[in-house]
Design a protein around this motif. Sequence first.
Motif, PDB file in Angstrom:
ATOM      1  N   MET A 100      -3.165 -35.546  59.426  1.00 54.85           N
ATOM      2  CA  MET A 100      -1.877 -34.914  59.704  1.00 54.85           C
ATOM      3  C   MET A 100      -1.582 -33.829  58.669  1.00 54.85           C
ATOM      4  SD  MET A 100       1.809 -36.768  60.270  1.00 54.85           S
ATOM      5  CE  MET A 100       2.984 -36.101  61.448  1.00 54.85           C
ATOM      6  N   LEU A 101      -1.930 -34.084  57.412  1.00 53.28           N
ATOM      7  CA  LEU A 101      -1.727 -33.093  56.364  1.00 53.28           C
ATOM      8  C   LEU A 101      -2.596 -31.854  56.617  1.00 53.28           C
ATOM      9  CD1 LEU A 101      -0.491 -32.241  53.657  1.00 53.28           C
ATOM     10  CD2 LEU A 101      -2.350 -33.493  52.510  1.00 53.28           C
ATOM     11  N   LEU A 102      -3.869 -32.064  56.956  1.00 54.04           N
ATOM     12  CA  LEU A 102      -4.744 -30.928  57.240  1.00 54.04           C
ATOM     13  C   LEU A 102      -4.247 -30.117  58.441  1.00 54.04           C
ATOM     14  CD1 LEU A 102      -8.341 -32.422  56.762  1.00 54.04           C
ATOM     15  CD2 LEU A 102      -7.023 -31.019  55.169  1.00 54.04           C
ATOM     16  N   GLU A 103      -3.765 -30.821  59.463  1.00 51.91           N
ATOM     17  CA  GLU A 103      -3.280 -30.125  60.653  1.00 51.91           C
ATOM     18  C   GLU A 103      -2.065 -29.268  60.324  1.00 51.91           C
ATOM     19  OE1 GLU A 103      -4.725 -29.859  63.396  1.00 51.91           O
ATOM     20  OE2 GLU A 103      -5.858 -31.646  63.896  1.00 51.91           O
ATOM     21  N   VAL A 104      -1.132 -29.806  59.562  1.00 53.30           N
ATOM     22  CA  VAL A 104       0.101 -29.070  59.305  1.00 53.30           C
ATOM     23  C   VAL A 104      -0.140 -27.923  58.320  1.00 53.30           C
ATOM     24  CG1 VAL A 104       1.083 -30.345  57.349  1.00 53.30           C
ATOM     25  CG2 VAL A 104       2.590 -29.470  59.129  1.00 53.30           C
ATOM     26  N   ILE A 105      -1.178 -28.020  57.505  1.00 51.40           N
ATOM     27  CA  ILE A 105      -1.568 -26.904  56.633  1.00 51.40           C
ATOM     28  C   ILE A 105      -2.257 -25.807  57.440  1.00 51.40           C
ATOM     29  CG2 ILE A 105      -3.174 -26.236  54.791  1.00 51.40           C
ATOM     30  CD1 ILE A 105      -2.572 -28.905  53.450  1.00 51.40           C
ATOM     31  N   GLY A 106      -3.023 -26.201  58.452  1.00 52.15           N
ATOM     32  CA  GLY A 106      -3.755 -25.239  59.267  1.00 52.15           C
ATOM     33  C   GLY A 106      -5.250 -25.351  59.131  1.00 52.15           C
ATOM     34  N   LEU A 107      -5.722 -26.423  58.524  1.00 48.39           N
ATOM     35  CA  LEU A 107      -7.160 -26.628  58.329  1.00 48.39           C
ATOM     36  C   LEU A 107      -7.755 -27.574  59.371  1.00 48.39           C
ATOM     37  CD1 LEU A 107      -7.193 -26.881  54.440  1.00 48.39           C
ATOM     38  CD2 LEU A 107      -8.193 -25.057  55.817  1.00 48.39           C
ATOM     39  N   GLY A 108      -6.964 -27.925  60.383  1.00 47.09           N
ATOM     40  CA  GLY A 108      -7.448 -28.807  61.439  1.00 47.09           C
ATOM     41  C   GLY A 108      -7.866 -28.016  62.664  1.00 47.09           C
ATOM     42  N   VAL A 112      -6.769 -50.218  56.315  1.00 48.29           N
ATOM     43  CA  VAL A 112      -6.119 -49.179  55.519  1.00 48.29           C
ATOM     44  C   VAL A 112      -6.790 -47.815  55.746  1.00 48.29           C
ATOM     45  CG1 VAL A 112      -7.533 -49.457  53.433  1.00 48.29           C
ATOM     46  CG2 VAL A 112      -5.151 -48.698  53.230  1.00 48.29           C
ATOM     47  N   VAL A 113      -8.056 -47.811  56.141  1.00 50.86           N
ATOM     48  CA  VAL A 113      -8.736 -46.554  56.459  1.00 50.86           C
ATOM     49  C   VAL A 113      -8.054 -45.878  57.639  1.00 50.86           C
ATOM     50  CG1 VAL A 113     -10.921 -45.520  57.168  1.00 50.86           C
ATOM     51  CG2 VAL A 113     -10.917 -47.423  55.557  1.00 50.86           C
ATOM     52  N   TYR A 114      -7.626 -46.657  58.613  1.00 49.90           N
ATOM     53  CA  TYR A 114      -6.900 -46.147  59.780  1.00 49.90           C
ATOM     54  C   TYR A 114      -5.644 -45.407  59.336  1.00 49.90           C
ATOM     55  CZ  TYR A 114      -4.529 -46.550  64.390  1.00 49.90           C
ATOM     56  OH  TYR A 114      -3.880 -46.318  65.565  1.00 49.90           O
ATOM     57  N   GLN A 115      -4.932 -45.986  58.372  1.00 47.76           N
ATOM     58  CA  GLN A 115      -3.695 -45.370  57.888  1.00 47.76           C
ATOM     59  C   GLN A 115      -3.974 -44.125  57.054  1.00 47.76           C
ATOM     60  OE1 GLN A 115      -2.234 -48.950  55.830  1.00 47.76           O
ATOM     61  NE2 GLN A 115      -0.523 -48.982  57.281  1.00 47.76           N
ATOM     62  N   LYS A 116      -4.863 -44.246  56.091  1.00 47.03           N
ATOM     63  CA  LYS A 116      -5.106 -43.146  55.162  1.00 47.03           C
ATOM     64  C   LYS A 116      -5.676 -41.919  55.872  1.00 47.03           C
ATOM     65  CE  LYS A 116      -4.171 -44.900  50.947  1.00 47.03           C
ATOM     66  NZ  LYS A 116      -3.365 -44.254  49.891  1.00 47.03           N
ATOM     67  N   LEU A 117      -6.642 -42.125  56.776  1.00 48.02           N
ATOM     68  CA  LEU A 117      -7.229 -40.980  57.466  1.00 48.02           C
ATOM     69  C   LEU A 117      -6.228 -40.327  58.421  1.00 48.02           C
ATOM     70  CD1 LEU A 117     -10.921 -42.017  58.229  1.00 48.02           C
ATOM     71  CD2 LEU A 117     -10.042 -40.569  56.390  1.00 48.02           C
ATOM     72  N   ALA A 118      -5.319 -41.110  58.983  1.00 43.27           N
ATOM     73  CA  ALA A 118      -4.278 -40.520  59.832  1.00 43.27           C
ATOM     74  C   ALA A 118      -3.376 -39.605  59.009  1.00 43.27           C
ATOM     75  CB  ALA A 118      -3.453 -41.618  60.498  1.00 43.27           C
ATOM     76  N   VAL A 119      -2.979 -40.060  57.829  1.00 43.81           N
ATOM     77  CA  VAL A 119      -2.135 -39.244  56.959  1.00 43.81           C
ATOM     78  C   VAL A 119      -2.881 -37.980  56.519  1.00 43.81           C
ATOM     79  CG1 VAL A 119      -0.893 -39.171  54.770  1.00 43.81           C
ATOM     80  CG2 VAL A 119      -0.832 -41.253  56.159  1.00 43.81           C
ATOM     81  N   TRP A 120      -4.140 -38.141  56.132  1.00 41.65           N
ATOM     82  CA  TRP A 120      -4.947 -37.014  55.674  1.00 41.65           C
ATOM     83  C   TRP A 120      -5.120 -35.985  56.784  1.00 41.65           C
ATOM     84  CZ3 TRP A 120      -6.296 -33.973  52.122  1.00 41.65           C
ATOM     85  CH2 TRP A 120      -7.535 -33.326  52.042  1.00 41.65           C
ATOM     86  N   PRO A 150       2.173 -40.969  50.770  1.00 44.07           N
ATOM     87  CA  PRO A 150       1.421 -42.159  51.215  1.00 44.07           C
ATOM     88  C   PRO A 150      -0.086 -42.002  51.048  1.00 44.07           C
ATOM     89  CG  PRO A 150       2.236 -40.935  53.105  1.00 44.07           C
ATOM     90  CD  PRO A 150       2.864 -40.317  51.894  1.00 44.07           C
ATOM     91  N   LEU A 151      -0.561 -40.753  51.067  1.00 40.66           N
ATOM     92  CA  LEU A 151      -1.993 -40.530  50.907  1.00 40.66           C
ATOM     93  C   LEU A 151      -2.466 -40.968  49.522  1.00 40.66           C
ATOM     94  CD1 LEU A 151      -4.533 -39.286  52.283  1.00 40.66           C
ATOM     95  CD2 LEU A 151      -3.909 -37.125  51.180  1.00 40.66           C
ATOM     96  N   LEU A 152      -1.680 -40.659  48.495  1.00 41.26           N
ATOM     97  CA  LEU A 152      -2.087 -40.953  47.123  1.00 41.26           C
ATOM     98  C   LEU A 152      -1.512 -42.256  46.586  1.00 41.26           C
ATOM     99  CD1 LEU A 152      -1.876 -37.408  45.480  1.00 41.26           C
ATOM    100  CD2 LEU A 152      -3.821 -38.530  46.588  1.00 41.26           C
ATOM    101  N   THR A 153      -0.599 -42.872  47.324  1.00 42.41           N
ATOM    102  CA  THR A 153      -0.024 -44.142  46.877  1.00 42.41           C
ATOM    103  C   THR A 153      -1.081 -45.253  46.950  1.00 42.41           C
ATOM    104  OG1 THR A 153       2.194 -43.538  47.612  1.00 42.41           O
ATOM    105  CG2 THR A 153       1.727 -45.892  47.361  1.00 42.41           C
ATOM    106  N   PRO A 154      -1.279 -46.009  45.871  1.00 45.57           N
ATOM    107  CA  PRO A 154      -2.262 -47.103  45.919  1.00 45.57           C
ATOM    108  C   PRO A 154      -1.902 -48.139  46.983  1.00 45.57           C
ATOM    109  CG  PRO A 154      -1.646 -46.605  43.650  1.00 45.57           C
ATOM    110  CD  PRO A 154      -0.695 -45.835  44.529  1.00 45.57           C
ATOM    111  N   ALA A 155      -2.915 -48.595  47.695  1.00 47.21           N
ATOM    112  CA  ALA A 155      -2.702 -49.620  48.714  1.00 47.21           C
ATOM    113  C   ALA A 155      -2.422 -50.968  48.058  1.00 47.21           C
ATOM    114  CB  ALA A 155      -3.918 -49.713  49.626  1.00 47.21           C
TER     115      ALA A 155
END
Length: 621
Positions: free
Chosen positions: A93-101, A83-91, A162-167
């Motif tokens: 992607m969110l940072l990249e699209v905001i501009g913090l990546g 699940v770390v693989y999934q959550k960090l990918a989402v996180w 998906p980032l905040l949804t409980p696994a």
Amino acid sequence: MGFLTPSPQPVPPAEFVRLPLRDRIRILSSHWVEDGFGTPRVLHLVYVLKMLGLYFAVGLAITSWTTDYVHLTDPASWFDNVVVYQKLAVWLMLLEVIGLGGAFGPLCGHFTPMLGNIRYWLRPGTIRMAPWGRHVPGTGGDERTVLDVVLYVAVLASLVYPLLTPAEPVRFLPEGTSPQELVPPEAFVPILVVMPLMGLRDKVVFLAARSEQYLPIMLMSATLGALVMAEDAGSAAFVNLVVVFKIIICVVWIGAGVSKLGEHFINVVPPMISNSPGQPSLLKRLHYRNAPTDLRPSRLAWFMAHVGGTTVEILIPLVLLVTTNDTVALLGAVAMLVFHIFITSTFPLAVPLEWNVYFGYIALVLWGGLGGGFDASVYNIWNFSEPLLLIPIFAVLCLGPVLGNLRPDLVSFLPSMRQYAGNWACTVWTMRPGVEERLNELPLVENQLDQLQRMKPTPYEPDDAEMTMQKVLAWRSMHSQGRGLFSVLYEHLDDLEERTLREGEFLCNAILGWNFGDGHLHDERLIAAVQKRLNLDPGDLVVAYCESQATPWTNPPQAYRVIDAALGVVETGTWDVRDCVAEQPWLPNGPVPLRVTWAAPGFRRRRTLTAGSSSDTELTA
């Protein structure tokens, strides 16, 4: 370089700006050998804190809050839960699209403010780039509307979901596997719908999110993940999902490795090493044949490029893909971790640090076998229970790299996996005096010369700012395509010495809010959007553009075109990449030979082509 101040310039800026272009490129490319971009050390610290703090620490904290088996205070749990693989990918992607990546900060041309992306994409009226505006109904035009802003907000919300949804726990696991959780498969559906719609309206947002890296993870999490969570699922379904996650990362590695075959990549390594704040000057110089007089790559650079780079990135992932031995898998994972740490330490322009941390870290999660993790003896491609399903999976994952190498004009360099290959579409923009200042008339745009002059805590003087911007031109000239682009400009413009020259990637960041090395974002379509708003005269803005070389390992000619903002594409042609890599960055022997393949009717060069070119016509606007 100082902690708060950039390194001293190699010559006084007031003298530098009066020198001929060849001398300026020679001085700055030679200075780059030991100094790189010369940014203050504090900026490297900012990047490191952002990478380790904002991405890694906050990402793991969010993961621990939304899962039962991952605990922030228990490092072992970070490595044995998929699940770390999934959550960090989402996180990420969110940072990249905001501009913090990767596109954050001065190493991407965002001097002040250091954030692009979200500031542009939440504002109607800014420029957008539809990929197929002429062919897909409802996507035409180049101006951001309220609909585009709503779509962008929907992208952000669909990543937060998906980032905040409980696994949820996985019920059926192979014997010996530690307890596992997955993000509910349906949580990925919104982003799988909204992001492609966003991409049809503005490909810049789609690419900025690094969709080619993270959407496949989310697609497989939604489809194969649904099979894992089904009522009648068996343990084989979970094995299949983990194996596909391994395939995804291996395709990225191998695709990137294949893209490095050819003449280009060896020229990437020396300037990248030179920009590393942690490398001693002696080691930097050893990557060049005889700096500062001969800046072509040395034998050490060849070894680092084609053994430490290309071979590692192809061979080790191939082994990881097929191995069933836990020890081999662990050694391979550690090797890839070291590979990504090394890239991160160089602080390459565009600074994709978080991406490198993610891939190095996930290699340990998927192959390390830590804490009862995903042992290669169980989680390997030979244990995939539906072998025929691998055919469409590989077809989907390999489409971008294969098509991108065959037809680079049709595919962004990102899904083509050419991130570090040196085989890039790119531009150099040339402007008559006063045109750069007019770029500030574009919505939300402030040219980077002005940004540097109000940068805190140490504002630049005008000549110092100009010299800093020309460092990026010198960096481009140290790569194969830079020598071709400057050759085109020398051949075309008799007033080149009086013009303002800017590297297209940096300029694109100021106009669109984001760029990560994709020349397709600043080709004639962006130039037409600028012309639509500024109504420039012929000759005011002339751009040299080159396309990535198709199948570079066969060394076909590399294509270029010349674009006048007021007239459109006025000439196309090719050069031989071998001619480019044989020259010094400042072209002391003159432009490399060019072969003109087409010229617009009635368009004639101002300058006479040099010997070896196929035409001697003159160009007039």
